[in-house]
Scaffold this active site. Structure first.
Site, mmCIF file in Angstrom:
data_model
loop_
_atom_site.group_PDB
_atom_site.id
_atom_site.type_symbol
_atom_site.label_atom_id
_atom_site.label_comp_id
_atom_site.label_asym_id
_atom_site.label_seq_id
_atom_site.Cartn_x
_atom_site.Cartn_y
_atom_site.Cartn_z
ATOM 1 N N ASP A 1 1.239 -1.097 0.213
ATOM 2 C CA ASP A 1 0.127 0.006 0.176
ATOM 3 C C ASP A 1 0.968 1.301 0.241
ATOM 4 O O ASP A 1 2.463 1.230 0.276
ATOM 5 C CB ASP A 1 -0.453 0.303 1.190
ATOM 6 C CG ASP A 1 -0.349 -0.554 2.551
ATOM 7 O OD1 ASP A 1 1.005 -0.706 2.881
ATOM 8 O OD2 ASP A 1 -1.255 -0.980 3.506
ATOM 9 N N HIS B 1 -7.152 -4.860 10.320
ATOM 10 C CA HIS B 1 -7.111 -4.470 8.731
ATOM 11 C C HIS B 1 -5.752 -5.054 8.173
ATOM 12 O O HIS B 1 -4.851 -5.573 9.814
ATOM 13 C CB HIS B 1 -6.597 -2.993 8.354
ATOM 14 C CG HIS B 1 -5.334 -2.587 9.358
ATOM 15 N ND1 HIS B 1 -6.020 -1.217 9.124
ATOM 16 C CD2 HIS B 1 -4.295 -2.621 9.314
ATOM 17 C CE1 HIS B 1 -4.718 -0.591 9.278
ATOM 18 N NE2 HIS B 1 -3.741 -1.515 9.584
ATOM 19 N N ASN C 1 -7.717 -2.893 14.259
ATOM 20 C CA ASN C 1 -8.863 -2.877 13.745
ATOM 21 C C ASN C 1 -9.252 -4.007 12.676
ATOM 22 O O ASN C 1 -9.966 -4.580 11.980
ATOM 23 C CB ASN C 1 -9.622 -2.007 12.940
ATOM 24 C CG ASN C 1 -8.829 -1.649 11.724
ATOM 25 O OD1 ASN C 1 -8.280 -2.711 11.150
ATOM 26 N ND2 ASN C 1 -9.564 -0.654 11.479
ATOM 27 N N GLU D 1 -10.197 -2.103 4.909
ATOM 28 C CA GLU D 1 -10.231 -1.505 6.434
ATOM 29 C C GLU D 1 -12.120 -2.539 6.986
ATOM 30 O O GLU D 1 -12.304 -2.840 5.844
ATOM 31 C CB GLU D 1 -10.529 -0.696 6.224
ATOM 32 C CG GLU D 1 -9.864 0.858 6.317
ATOM 33 C CD GLU D 1 -8.500 0.627 7.789
ATOM 34 O OE1 GLU D 1 -7.997 -0.190 8.201
ATOM 35 O OE2 GLU D 1 -8.394 1.554 8.341
#
Ligand code: F6R
Length: 271
Positions: A67, A139, A137, A144
């Site tokens: 990313d 990811h 979280n 996400e």
């Protein structure tokens, strides 16, 4: 799914480095998927040592990063391209032309860029080993919660929790992007082998949801449950919420003789 629990962050990096070195010795032209963030830095330091000690060469390796922030040019020290150059590429014998970090300017068509990135991975022969971290979280990459589990390289809006987690890396008043281009879950699952590294108690619930939780878009890393060769290398703190952690330790000790005999990449013997 293989879950390897080791004592601390250094042992996680050491085991990750052993896996990478084994791959490179078996397949010098390997294609690797790489991550940024705090977790893989210790792994990259070990890989630099391996290179310096002549235990690994990256001369023929091709890499694809997961990313990058949107609108972040390569020369920006906050870019993931700068991170990779600084933390790894500039300190090993890899050819920069063989390193890829997705890049999407504010005026670029993200769909065209995503498709071109996926095509470049395919043209390189696909990823042999994808290194992953995990967000608090759940990811992986910047996929996400509630992203499609069939996603491909595209633009994602970061959640507030990710922006907050990553704000430690930006100084006060510095522009922190909220958009990123990221490989998708389908892209990641196509890698022949996936290794997720996690350290610290702040990752424990995400690690539990990924390994033991239901397969759910809520925890993107749970998609790794569907991968044939996914390995979690985690420290005691990150493993602390796992109900099955004693079983994972036992299974690992049972598997060790097989790995010692055949290695971690015995499937490459058939390619
Ligand atoms: C970064 C990436 C992210 C990170 C994750 C954990 O390329 O893909 O998914 O792996 O946010 O980051 P750290 O390691 O900083 O906790």
């Amino acid at each position: 799914m293989e879950v390897i629990i080791v004592k601390g962050a250094d042992a996680v990096a050491e085991m990750g480095a052993q896996l990478v070195c084994e791959l490179l010795n078996k397949k010098p032209k390997a294609v690797m998927g790489l991550a940024t963030g705090s977790t893989p830095i210790a792994l990259y330091q070990k890989l630099i040592q391996c290179y310096q000690q002549g235990e690994a060469s990256f001369r023929a390796v091709t890499t694809f990063n997961l990313d990058e922030y949107i609108g972040m040019t390569a020369d920006n020290p906050q870019s993931y391209r700068s991170f990779m150059d600084r933390e790894l590429f500039d300190q090993i014998d890899i050819l920069k032309a063989n390193t890829h970090v997705p890049s999407c300017g504010l005026d670029d068509n993200p769909r065209a860029i995503g498709t071109a990135y996926e095509n470049a991975i395919s043209a390189a022969g696909g990823i042999d080993l994808q290194i992953l971290g995990i967000g608090s979280n759940g990811h992986i990459g910047f996929n996400e919660p509630c992203s499609s589990l069939s996603s491909r390289t595209r633009v994602k809006t970061l959640t507030e929790s990710t922006v907050r987690d990553n704000s430690r890396l930006f100084s006060a008043g510095e522009f922190q992007p909220h958009l990123a281009i990221t490989m998708g879950i389908a892209s990641i699952l196509e890698s022949r082998r996936v290794t997720l590294l996690a350290t610290g108690a702040h990752k424990a619930t995400a690690v539990r949801d990924a390994i033991e939780g239901p397969l759910s878009a809520r925890c993107q890393a749970s998609a790794l449950q569907t991968h044939e060769r996914a390995t979690f290398i985690i420290d005691e703190a990150a493993a602390s919420c796992l109900e099955y952690r004693d079983y994972f330790r036992w299974a690992n000790s049972e598997n060790t003789p097989i790995i010692e005999k055949f290695g971690n990449f015995y499937e490459l013997d058939q390619t």
